[in-house]
Design a protein around this motif. Sequence first.
Motif, PDB file in Angstrom:
ATOM      1  N   LEU A 101     -60.911  -0.097 -19.082  1.00  0.00           N
ATOM      2  CA  LEU A 101     -62.226  -0.709 -18.868  1.00  0.00           C
ATOM      3  C   LEU A 101     -63.033  -0.880 -20.155  1.00  0.00           C
ATOM      4  O   LEU A 101     -63.775  -1.847 -20.304  1.00  0.00           O
ATOM      5  CB  LEU A 101     -63.041   0.122 -17.870  1.00  0.00           C
ATOM      6  N   ALA A 102     -62.880   0.062 -21.084  1.00  0.00           N
ATOM      7  CA  ALA A 102     -63.684   0.026 -22.310  1.00  0.00           C
ATOM      8  C   ALA A 102     -63.214  -1.030 -23.297  1.00  0.00           C
ATOM      9  O   ALA A 102     -63.934  -1.369 -24.236  1.00  0.00           O
ATOM     10  CB  ALA A 102     -63.670   1.398 -22.976  1.00  0.00           C
ATOM     11  N   ASP A 103     -62.004  -1.566 -23.095  1.00  0.00           N
ATOM     12  CA  ASP A 103     -61.492  -2.563 -24.041  1.00  0.00           C
ATOM     13  C   ASP A 103     -62.190  -3.906 -23.867  1.00  0.00           C
ATOM     14  O   ASP A 103     -62.661  -4.238 -22.789  1.00  0.00           O
ATOM     15  CB  ASP A 103     -59.985  -2.782 -23.815  1.00  0.00           C
ATOM     16  N   HIS A 104     -62.179  -4.668 -24.945  1.00  0.00           N
ATOM     17  CA  HIS A 104     -62.628  -6.057 -24.875  1.00  0.00           C
ATOM     18  C   HIS A 104     -61.405  -6.950 -24.671  1.00  0.00           C
ATOM     19  O   HIS A 104     -60.287  -6.531 -24.911  1.00  0.00           O
ATOM     20  CB  HIS A 104     -63.364  -6.430 -26.163  1.00  0.00           C
ATOM     21  N   PHE A 105     -61.636  -8.197 -24.227  1.00  0.00           N
ATOM     22  CA  PHE A 105     -60.523  -9.124 -24.062  1.00  0.00           C
ATOM     23  C   PHE A 105     -59.788  -9.275 -25.392  1.00  0.00           C
ATOM     24  O   PHE A 105     -60.428  -9.551 -26.407  1.00  0.00           O
ATOM     25  CB  PHE A 105     -61.031 -10.493 -23.616  1.00  0.00           C
ATOM     26  N   PRO A 106     -58.472  -9.112 -25.388  1.00  0.00           N
ATOM     27  CA  PRO A 106     -57.747  -9.260 -26.654  1.00  0.00           C
ATOM     28  C   PRO A 106     -57.613 -10.728 -27.035  1.00  0.00           C
ATOM     29  O   PRO A 106     -57.523 -11.590 -26.158  1.00  0.00           O
ATOM     30  CB  PRO A 106     -56.371  -8.653 -26.346  1.00  0.00           C
ATOM     31  N   PRO A 107     -57.637 -11.040 -28.332  1.00  0.00           N
ATOM     32  CA  PRO A 107     -57.534 -12.434 -28.774  1.00  0.00           C
ATOM     33  C   PRO A 107     -56.098 -12.954 -28.629  1.00  0.00           C
ATOM     34  O   PRO A 107     -55.150 -12.170 -28.671  1.00  0.00           O
ATOM     35  CB  PRO A 107     -57.939 -12.362 -30.243  1.00  0.00           C
ATOM     36  N   PRO A 108     -55.934 -14.278 -28.456  1.00  0.00           N
ATOM     37  CA  PRO A 108     -54.580 -14.816 -28.302  1.00  0.00           C
ATOM     38  C   PRO A 108     -53.772 -14.814 -29.605  1.00  0.00           C
ATOM     39  O   PRO A 108     -52.540 -14.830 -29.559  1.00  0.00           O
ATOM     40  CB  PRO A 108     -54.810 -16.254 -27.823  1.00  0.00           C
ATOM     41  N   PHE A 109     -54.457 -14.821 -30.748  1.00  0.00           N
ATOM     42  CA  PHE A 109     -53.748 -14.852 -32.030  1.00  0.00           C
ATOM     43  C   PHE A 109     -54.176 -13.659 -32.871  1.00  0.00           C
ATOM     44  O   PHE A 109     -55.328 -13.238 -32.799  1.00  0.00           O
ATOM     45  CB  PHE A 109     -54.059 -16.149 -32.789  1.00  0.00           C
ATOM     46  N   PRO A 110     -53.247 -13.128 -33.686  1.00  0.00           N
ATOM     47  CA  PRO A 110     -53.597 -11.951 -34.491  1.00  0.00           C
ATOM     48  C   PRO A 110     -54.617 -12.241 -35.584  1.00  0.00           C
ATOM     49  O   PRO A 110     -55.342 -11.340 -36.001  1.00  0.00           O
ATOM     50  CB  PRO A 110     -52.256 -11.510 -35.105  1.00  0.00           C
ATOM     51  N   ASN A 111     -54.693 -13.477 -36.066  1.00  0.00           N
ATOM     52  CA  ASN A 111     -55.645 -13.807 -37.126  1.00  0.00           C
ATOM     53  C   ASN A 111     -55.882 -15.312 -37.177  1.00  0.00           C
ATOM     54  O   ASN A 111     -55.239 -16.073 -36.451  1.00  0.00           O
ATOM     55  CB  ASN A 111     -55.141 -13.302 -38.494  1.00  0.00           C
ATOM     56  N   GLU A 112     -56.828 -15.718 -38.053  1.00  0.00           N
ATOM     57  CA  GLU A 112     -57.220 -17.129 -38.103  1.00  0.00           C
ATOM     58  C   GLU A 112     -56.065 -18.036 -38.527  1.00  0.00           C
ATOM     59  O   GLU A 112     -55.901 -19.137 -37.979  1.00  0.00           O
ATOM     60  CB  GLU A 112     -58.409 -17.300 -39.066  1.00  0.00           C
ATOM     61  N   GLN A 113     -55.261 -17.574 -39.485  1.00  0.00           N
ATOM     62  CA  GLN A 113     -54.144 -18.402 -39.944  1.00  0.00           C
ATOM     63  C   GLN A 113     -53.198 -18.721 -38.803  1.00  0.00           C
ATOM     64  O   GLN A 113     -52.761 -19.862 -38.632  1.00  0.00           O
ATOM     65  CB  GLN A 113     -53.350 -17.694 -41.067  1.00  0.00           C
ATOM     66  N   ALA A 114     -52.881 -17.698 -38.000  1.00  0.00           N
ATOM     67  CA  ALA A 114     -51.973 -17.905 -36.871  1.00  0.00           C
ATOM     68  C   ALA A 114     -52.595 -18.852 -35.852  1.00  0.00           C
ATOM     69  O   ALA A 114     -51.916 -19.723 -35.295  1.00  0.00           O
ATOM     70  CB  ALA A 114     -51.649 -16.566 -36.219  1.00  0.00           C
ATOM     71  N   ALA A 115     -53.922 -18.702 -35.624  1.00  0.00           N
ATOM     72  CA  ALA A 115     -54.609 -19.564 -34.663  1.00  0.00           C
ATOM     73  C   ALA A 115     -54.578 -21.014 -35.131  1.00  0.00           C
ATOM     74  O   ALA A 115     -54.295 -21.928 -34.355  1.00  0.00           O
ATOM     75  CB  ALA A 115     -56.057 -19.103 -34.482  1.00  0.00           C
ATOM     76  N   ARG A 116     -54.823 -21.223 -36.442  1.00  0.00           N
ATOM     77  CA  ARG A 116     -54.819 -22.593 -36.972  1.00  0.00           C
ATOM     78  C   ARG A 116     -53.406 -23.174 -36.957  1.00  0.00           C
ATOM     79  O   ARG A 116     -53.205 -24.351 -36.630  1.00  0.00           O
ATOM     80  CB  ARG A 116     -55.363 -22.611 -38.408  1.00  0.00           C
ATOM     81  N   ALA A 117     -52.422 -22.331 -37.297  1.00  0.00           N
ATOM     82  CA  ALA A 117     -51.039 -22.809 -37.348  1.00  0.00           C
ATOM     83  C   ALA A 117     -50.594 -23.317 -35.984  1.00  0.00           C
ATOM     84  O   ALA A 117     -49.847 -24.288 -35.872  1.00  0.00           O
ATOM     85  CB  ALA A 117     -50.113 -21.696 -37.831  1.00  0.00           C
ATOM     86  N   ALA A 118     -51.086 -22.673 -34.923  1.00  0.00           N
ATOM     87  CA  ALA A 118     -50.684 -23.065 -33.574  1.00  0.00           C
ATOM     88  C   ALA A 118     -51.490 -24.246 -33.056  1.00  0.00           C
ATOM     89  O   ALA A 118     -51.188 -24.776 -31.988  1.00  0.00           O
ATOM     90  CB  ALA A 118     -50.830 -21.871 -32.630  1.00  0.00           C
TER      91      ALA A 118
END
Length: 246
Positions: A101-118
């Motif tokens: 419960l205490a966790d926040h939603f995890p992001p789909p990519f580990p970092n910005e570079q990976a997010a941009r690459a996809a």
Amino acid sequence: AASTHSEPLPPQTQNWSFNGVFGTYDKGAVQRGFQVYKEVCSACHSLNMVAFHDLSGKGGPGFSEAQARVIASGYNLPAEPNERGETLDDKGNRITRPGVLADHFPPPFPNEQAARAANGGALPPDLSLMAKARQGGPDYIYSLMLGFGQPVPHGFTVQEGKYYNPYFPGRNISMPPPLHPGQVRFADGTPPTVEAQAKAVATFLAWASEPQLEARHETGFKVIAFLVLFAGLLFLSYRRIWHGKP
Ligand code: HEM
């Protein structure tokens, strides 16, 4: 060459249940919107500021704490280092643990570079405050969802790898059309038209950006009610104190 029609269209205004001083979130819509975020948007967009316990908080989607716990445990998060300080298992994979419960939603990519690459170089922004960050808020999100697949005006150039969307500034957006009819199967049986999905996800993101809205409206109501009563009381005291005086 300068392209014509690059000014965005104003968002279509909707009658949101949370508008106005007595507004509250439509819990059904927030729950359906959560389903849309989870099943569609979360493939590319993070929701960093929302915690799983928020899902069972007052003024939210109205899940029970048990339901929120089940939702949390369906996510895998990077585990804390083990007793030997390792974060990778024997096969070199990141050790994970189920969400709590205490966790926040995890992001789909580990970092910005990976997010941009996809995403062809574009960065899908975090959606936590999207309903506050853009002019028009939920109306903008709703309109953006419905703005795909519209006829491209004559003389307008859609850039390579981008999509025409008249509600997006510049009208060239790197997000592929995310919603299609029947894309999610709503748990409550609501027909999953693109409009219904868009309305639900805009409601969910409005709640995410202001989870305290209902409490704020309630406090405002109490403050005004008190002030009205107090004004009456003051008036009666004034009449009494000044009774018979010139
Ligand atoms: C941008 C919402 C799904 C990729 C955006 C923006 C919003 C949004 C509000 C910001 C637009 C702006 O800057 O004004 C949503 C919603 C989704 C969804 C509600 C689910 C229904 C997706 C998916 C992908 C994606 C599945 C990836 C396949 C992107 C990218 C951008 C973006 C790359 C940046 C666009 C640009 O700067 O040109 N999205 N999105 N989105 N989204 Fe999504």
